[in-house]
Structure formats: C-alpha cells, structure tokens
Design a protein around this motif. Structure first.
Motif, short mmCIF file in Angstrom:
data_model
loop_
_atom_site.label_atom_id
_atom_site.label_comp_id
_atom_site.label_asym_id
_atom_site.label_seq_id
_atom_site.Cartn_x
_atom_site.Cartn_y
_atom_site.Cartn_z
N THR A 73 -50.60 -5.92 69.32
CA THR A 73 -52.01 -5.78 69.68
C THR A 73 -52.24 -6.37 71.06
OG1 THR A 73 -52.73 -7.94 68.83
CG2 THR A 73 -52.65 -6.12 67.24
N SER A 74 -53.39 -6.08 71.64
CA SER A 74 -53.70 -6.60 72.98
C SER A 74 -53.87 -8.11 72.98
CB SER A 74 -54.95 -5.93 73.54
OG SER A 74 -56.07 -6.21 72.71
N GLY A 75 -54.08 -8.71 71.82
CA GLY A 75 -54.22 -10.16 71.73
C GLY A 75 -52.94 -10.87 71.31
N SER A 76 -51.88 -10.11 71.06
CA SER A 76 -50.61 -10.71 70.64
C SER A 76 -49.94 -11.44 71.80
CB SER A 76 -49.64 -9.64 70.13
OG SER A 76 -50.13 -8.99 68.99
N ALA A 77 -49.39 -12.61 71.53
CA ALA A 77 -48.63 -13.34 72.54
C ALA A 77 -47.18 -12.89 72.53
CB ALA A 77 -48.69 -14.85 72.28
N GLY A 78 -46.67 -12.51 71.36
CA GLY A 78 -45.26 -12.20 71.21
C GLY A 78 -44.93 -10.73 71.33
N TYR A 79 -43.77 -10.47 71.95
CA TYR A 79 -43.20 -9.14 72.04
C TYR A 79 -42.18 -9.00 70.93
CZ TYR A 79 -45.35 -8.34 76.57
OH TYR A 79 -46.26 -8.15 77.57
N ASP A 80 -42.36 -8.01 70.06
CA ASP A 80 -41.49 -7.85 68.90
C ASP A 80 -40.08 -7.42 69.30
OD1 ASP A 80 -43.47 -8.56 67.09
OD2 ASP A 80 -44.12 -6.50 66.78
N LEU A 81 -39.09 -8.16 68.79
CA LEU A 81 -37.69 -7.81 68.98
C LEU A 81 -37.25 -7.02 67.75
CD1 LEU A 81 -36.31 -11.20 70.34
CD2 LEU A 81 -37.12 -9.23 71.63
N ILE A 82 -36.57 -5.91 68.00
CA ILE A 82 -36.20 -4.96 66.96
C ILE A 82 -34.69 -5.02 66.73
CG2 ILE A 82 -36.25 -2.51 66.33
CD1 ILE A 82 -39.07 -3.81 66.74
N THR A 83 -34.28 -5.01 65.47
CA THR A 83 -32.85 -4.98 65.18
C THR A 83 -32.34 -3.54 65.28
OG1 THR A 83 -31.08 -5.45 63.62
CG2 THR A 83 -33.24 -4.97 62.67
#
Length: 171
Positions: free
Chosen positions: A47-57
C-alpha cells in the motif's frame, strides 16, 4: 507529502543466479534453475502507506520446526550511500511460526551493490516454532520485507575500506 526516491531494486544477472542457485540447491536441474529465475520478483510495497517492500521467494519452502534455509532473492538494490536496507520477517509469519531471520538482523549496506556477487541479497530464515508447526511457502509468496532507512556517521569517522561480499565480509 512527497516521499524522497533514494533506491532502485534490480534483478541480478542470469549467470550470477545460476552460480548462486546451484551452490544452494545442487540437486536442482538447469530447467528448475531457469524457472526459479523467471519467478524472481522486484520488491514492491502493498500500500502507499507501507514502509516495507515485500521480498518474494522464487522457490517453494518447507521447513519443520528448527530448520533453516538461505533464500536467494535474485535481487540487488542500488541506493544513495546514506541509506541502508533493513530486512525483517513478515509479521504474520513471525507471529504464527516464529519465522525469523537466522542472523537476527539483516542490514544491506549501500556499497554491497558493487560486490563481486552483484549485491545479490540472500535472506537466511529459520522456523523457530515452539508449537511444532511446520511452515510451507509457495514460490511467489512474500516471506520478508525490506525497509530503507537513512543513517548518519560520526564527525570523526575515517572509514575508507570498500566492501566485497555479504555475510561477515567486513570482519
């Protein structure tokens, strides 16, 4: 508020992937290695408010309690030198399975991008479940998140060495 853009995620090269993947998973075929590389995903925020960038396996993961794995992400990050990338487990996986970083804290420094391994980000994870829960993740699942953080240095800092490598490479 306009956020400052200070970094860019990139895929590592195919040749780098093949070398790293085969070292971690020597039983995988060339076709499986290629398929995993095709699943490498540039991290994004949910989301635009998320601090984290999701890492994908890019691979399926099955861990019994106490088992660990070093996950090759197939990505690197170029960032302004006053920033670093902190790697943390996804909170849901952490609370349900005690799925956590095996090295306790993941810090990717800006100069890691220039390492001989192209700055390939590996994430060592462990299923530290105390309830006997096994963990199953499918290729394409988010398993950790990266947060870009600004840092400062002391007025008398004199560091001049350059990095070449990841875990434990600076001493």
């Amino acid at each position: 508020m306009i956020m400052k853009r200070i970094a860019r995620f990139e895929k590592i090269s195919v040749s780098r992937w093949e070398e790293d993947f085969r070292r971690l998973f020597p039983d995988k075929t060339a076709a499986e290695t290629d398929e995993a590389y095709e699943r490498v995903t540039i991290p994004t925020r949910a989301t635009s408010g998320s601090a984290g960038y999701d890492l994908i396996t890019p691979v399926d993961i099955s861990l019994m309690p106490g088992e660990s794995i070093k996950i090759p992400t197939g990505i690197r990050v170029r960032m302004n030198e006053e920033y670093c990338l902190f790697i943390m487990p996804r909170s849901g996986l952490g609370s349900k399975f005690r799925f956590q970083l095996n090295n306790t804290v993941g810090v990717i420094d800006s100069d890691y991008y220039f390492s001989d391994n192209e700055g390939h980000i590996f994430v060592p994870m462990i299923n530290d479940s105390r309830e006997g829960k096994s963990l199953e993740l499918k290729a394409g699942d988010a398993f950790a998140q990266g947060v870009l953080l600004c840092f400062g240095i002391t007025e008398d800092d004199s560091a001049r060495e350059t990095r070449n490598g990841g875990f434990g490479s600076t001493g």
